[in-house]
Design an enzyme around this catalytic site. Structure first.
Site, mmCIF file in Angstrom:
data_model
loop_
_atom_site.group_PDB
_atom_site.id
_atom_site.type_symbol
_atom_site.label_atom_id
_atom_site.label_comp_id
_atom_site.label_asym_id
_atom_site.label_seq_id
_atom_site.Cartn_x
_atom_site.Cartn_y
_atom_site.Cartn_z
ATOM 1 N N GLU A 159 20.426 -20.124 -83.687
ATOM 2 C CA GLU A 159 20.801 -19.624 -82.358
ATOM 3 C C GLU A 159 21.926 -20.522 -81.841
ATOM 4 O O GLU A 159 21.758 -21.746 -81.767
ATOM 5 C CB GLU A 159 19.596 -19.691 -81.402
ATOM 6 C CG GLU A 159 18.525 -18.649 -81.704
ATOM 7 C CD GLU A 159 17.313 -18.791 -80.796
ATOM 8 O OE1 GLU A 159 16.894 -17.785 -80.214
ATOM 9 O OE2 GLU A 159 16.778 -19.908 -80.665
ATOM 10 N N ASN A 170 12.099 -18.722 -79.173
ATOM 11 C CA ASN A 170 10.934 -19.395 -78.573
ATOM 12 C C ASN A 170 10.393 -18.668 -77.348
ATOM 13 O O ASN A 170 9.219 -18.799 -77.018
ATOM 14 C CB ASN A 170 11.270 -20.847 -78.233
ATOM 15 C CG ASN A 170 11.162 -21.719 -79.469
ATOM 16 O OD1 ASN A 170 10.712 -21.258 -80.513
ATOM 17 N ND2 ASN A 170 11.575 -22.962 -79.361
HETATM 18 N N1 CAA Z 1 14.812 -25.563 -102.956
HETATM 19 C C1 CAA Z 1 15.311 -24.321 -103.017
HETATM 20 N N2 CAA Z 1 14.592 -23.232 -102.769
HETATM 21 C C2 CAA Z 1 13.308 -23.401 -102.480
HETATM 22 C C3 CAA Z 1 12.701 -24.659 -102.418
HETATM 23 C C4 CAA Z 1 13.531 -25.760 -102.687
HETATM 24 N N3 CAA Z 1 13.032 -26.996 -102.654
HETATM 25 N N4 CAA Z 1 11.404 -24.508 -102.106
HETATM 26 C C5 CAA Z 1 11.210 -23.185 -101.987
HETATM 27 N N5 CAA Z 1 12.339 -22.533 -102.213
HETATM 28 C C6 CAA Z 1 12.547 -21.086 -102.193
HETATM 29 C C7 CAA Z 1 11.603 -20.437 -103.145
HETATM 30 O O1 CAA Z 1 12.075 -20.477 -104.458
HETATM 31 C C8 CAA Z 1 11.519 -19.060 -102.602
HETATM 32 O O2 CAA Z 1 12.660 -18.364 -102.967
HETATM 33 P P1 CAA Z 1 12.586 -16.840 -103.466
HETATM 34 O O3 CAA Z 1 12.115 -16.064 -102.258
HETATM 35 O O4 CAA Z 1 13.974 -16.536 -103.848
HETATM 36 O O5 CAA Z 1 11.620 -16.843 -104.565
HETATM 37 C C9 CAA Z 1 11.591 -19.277 -101.099
HETATM 38 O O6 CAA Z 1 12.232 -20.552 -100.931
HETATM 39 C C10 CAA Z 1 10.217 -19.318 -100.480
HETATM 40 O O7 CAA Z 1 9.534 -20.420 -100.981
HETATM 41 P P2 CAA Z 1 8.016 -20.372 -101.451
HETATM 42 O O8 CAA Z 1 7.789 -19.135 -102.256
HETATM 43 O O9 CAA Z 1 7.683 -21.646 -102.117
HETATM 44 O O10 CAA Z 1 7.204 -20.369 -100.097
HETATM 45 P P3 CAA Z 1 6.767 -19.168 -99.207
HETATM 46 O O11 CAA Z 1 7.048 -17.848 -99.830
HETATM 47 O O12 CAA Z 1 5.405 -19.509 -98.823
HETATM 48 O O13 CAA Z 1 7.731 -19.294 -97.930
HETATM 49 C C11 CAA Z 1 8.421 -20.148 -95.873
HETATM 50 C C12 CAA Z 1 7.794 -20.473 -97.206
HETATM 51 C C13 CAA Z 1 9.856 -19.755 -96.081
HETATM 52 C C14 CAA Z 1 8.358 -21.409 -95.046
HETATM 53 C C15 CAA Z 1 7.639 -18.966 -95.230
HETATM 54 O O14 CAA Z 1 6.282 -19.268 -95.197
HETATM 55 C C16 CAA Z 1 8.108 -18.668 -93.837
HETATM 56 O O15 CAA Z 1 9.103 -18.014 -93.638
HETATM 57 N N6 CAA Z 1 7.336 -19.139 -92.847
HETATM 58 C C17 CAA Z 1 7.634 -18.937 -91.434
HETATM 59 C C18 CAA Z 1 8.354 -20.147 -90.935
HETATM 60 C C19 CAA Z 1 8.769 -19.966 -89.519
HETATM 61 O O16 CAA Z 1 8.391 -19.075 -88.821
HETATM 62 N N7 CAA Z 1 9.608 -20.907 -89.090
HETATM 63 C C20 CAA Z 1 10.068 -20.936 -87.731
HETATM 64 C C21 CAA Z 1 9.310 -21.950 -86.978
HETATM 65 S S1 CAA Z 1 9.799 -22.006 -85.319
HETATM 66 C C22 CAA Z 1 10.946 -23.179 -85.272
HETATM 67 O O17 CAA Z 1 11.216 -23.845 -86.203
HETATM 68 C C23 CAA Z 1 11.695 -23.342 -84.008
HETATM 69 C C24 CAA Z 1 11.022 -23.990 -82.872
HETATM 70 O O18 CAA Z 1 11.714 -24.470 -82.012
HETATM 71 C C25 CAA Z 1 9.607 -24.010 -82.688
#
Ligand code: CAA
Length: 425
Positions: free
Chosen positions: A152, A190
């Site tokens: 954002e 948020n």
């Molecule tokens: N390097 C490169 N790529 C990586 C990696 C690494 N070290 N670790 C994981 N990845 C890749 C994986 O290979 C995978 O890629 P593909 O989709 O191409 O296969 C992708 O990242 C997803 O990884 P995982 O499969 O291991 O994990 P997941 O499917 O469980 O996803 C997540 C993890 C992306 C965190 C997912 O759970 C998600 O989107 N969660 C929601 C997170 C969210 O809502 N965040 C916002 C929080 S609010 C905020 O931050 C703001 C605030 O102010 C509060």
């Protein structure tokens, strides 16, 4: 203006991610932490993430080395002097940011852009801590920064078009999708996400469902990648609490008020995943992370609070309560004295007539074998015996139907109408 060199202040959960994506995109990036320990911790997490990418086949070992080569760690603000853009990613604390932005303003070159990764503080207010409010804007990344596509970009009424354009271009260059928005607490994400997470805690606190069921409900029912309680742990309990406080302060809407359970977990030092490199201690236990219970800890907390408040009430006894207590105590003493007198009288009679104590009691109860409850009642408990009435022979009260005539009889008596039967509508 084109951004060529980037500075990041803070190498915690968010700062390390921002520094990583910047370096990964080829920008020379200087990341500053408060001390060497925090800096090493943050750089370590970057190295681990990059290594994870290599292990997963997402990047080569060479590009990992190139990324690390673009990164420079420091504990001195002066090392950021030649950066075109500095992203502040320190803890969500206004006083801390005031001090930091003041120091950055003095150290940076005049045309450098200062961005804050704050998720809830006012960018307009942060701009007033510098002498360059037209070059101050919000740059809100999401956790985990290397994987989440969104940024954002927040402009204030004073942000210049030139600064906004330069930052938008940089965001695209590091592979992010930009959402431009105005400066309103919580921005877009948020404003919607925080009440959702707080509501999930309230549902858990009220014991409506277990933590796993709440998370599964939203994951499987709505297709969210994480359940709301897991996400709260992921963001960090203290961070969520702090954001909620700032948003409640701004909007005064109950949906932004932190639930008591969240407050108590934070007070108890449970910070969960949000304990970043610069985190000031605390436990990693959260709702779902290590140490979180499957069932609402709220119940135990609330029970403890109720007990405490009951104890508090006992301590603050009113004078009229004392008088009532004294009367009750006198009554109890009188009953006891009556009982003692009765027992003594029975013993005396038994001794005099050489009859057994049981016999004496039987005589006094009119030949009926004494029941346990009668022992201290008849005949010395005359007052209570007299007060016992034969209800079956009591005349009906005019105008009131006897219970049985209302038709509520048990199954056994033939009519299946009662509290537990299905005829109650
Ligand atoms: N390097 C490169 N790529 C990586 C990696 C690494 N070290 N670790 C994981 N990845 C890749 C994986 O290979 C995978 O890629 P593909 O989709 O191409 O296969 C992708 O990242 C997803 O990884 P995982 O499969 O291991 O994990 P997941 O499917 O469980 O996803 C997540 C993890 C992306 C965190 C997912 O759970 C998600 O989107 N969660 C929601 C997170 C969210 O809502 N965040 C916002 C929080 S609010 C905020 O931050 C703001 C605030 O102010 C509060």
């Amino acid at each position: 203006m084109v951004i060529r060199k980037v500075g990041v202040v803070g190498c915690g959960l968010m700062g390390s991610g921002i520094a990583q994506v910047s370096a990964q995109a080829g920008f020379p990036t200087v990341v500053r932490e408060i001390n060497a320990g925090a800096l090493e911790k943050g750089l370590g997490s970057i190295r681990r993430f990059l290594q994870g990418g290599v292990d997963k086949g997402k990047m080569t070992a060479e590009s990992m080395q190139q990324t690390l080569g673009k990164l420079e760690g420091t504990t001195e603000i002066a090392k950021l002097a030649d950066c075109d853009l500095v992203v502040e990613a320190a803890t969500e604390n206004l006083d801390l940011k005031r001090e930091l932005l003041g120091a950055l303003d003095s150290a940076l070159k005049p045309d450098a852009i200062v961005a804050s990764n704050t998720s809830s503080l006012s960018i307009t207010e942060l701009g007033t801590f510098t002498k360059r409010p037209e070059r101050v804007l919000g740059l809100h990344f999401f956790n985990p920064v290397p994987l989440m596509k969104l940024v954002e970009v927040v402009r204030t009424v004073r942000t210049s078009d030139e600064a906004l354009e330069a930052v938008n271009q940089w965001c695209v260059a590091i592979g992010k999708t930009v959402v431009n928005c105005g400066d309103s607490t919580g921005f877009v994400v948020n404003r919607l996400l925080v009440p959702y997470m707080l509501d999930a805690i309230r549902v858990f606190e009220q014991g409506l469902a277990s933590r796993d069921d709440i998370d599964n409900a939203m994951k499987l029912g709505c297709g969210y990648p994480m359940g709301p309680l897991f996400l709260t742990d992921y963001v960090g309990l203290d961070t969520t609490y702090s954001i909620a406080g700032i948003m409640f302060e701004e909007f005064k809407e109950p949906r932004f008020a932190a639930p008591p359970l969240l407050k108590r977990m934070v007070l108890a030092g449970r910070r969960s995943r949000g304990v970043g490199a610069s985190g000031s201690g605390g436990s990693r236990a959260g709702f779902r992370f290590r140490g979180g219970g499957a069932h609402p800890p709220g119940m135990a907390v609330l029970r403890a609070l109720r007990l405490r408040s009951r104890a508090g009430r006992r301590r603050r006894i009113q004078p009229r309560d004392r008088a009532r207590d004294r009367r009750a105590a006198r009554r109890r003493a009188g009953i006891l004295a009556g009982r003692v007198r009765g027992i003594r009288a029975a013993r005396g009679a038994a001794r005099a007539g050489r009859r057994s104590l049981r016999r004496v009691r039987r005589d006094r109860t009119g030949g009926r074998r004494e029941r346990r409850g009668d022992r201290h009642r008849a005949p010395w408990g005359r007052r209570r015996a007299a007060s016992r009435r034969d209800h079956s022979s009591r005349p009906p009260v005019p105008g009131r139907r006897p219970a049985r005539s209302a038709g509520r009889r048990s199954r056994r008596s033939g009519e299946a109408v009662g509290m537990s039967t299905s005829c109650i509508t």
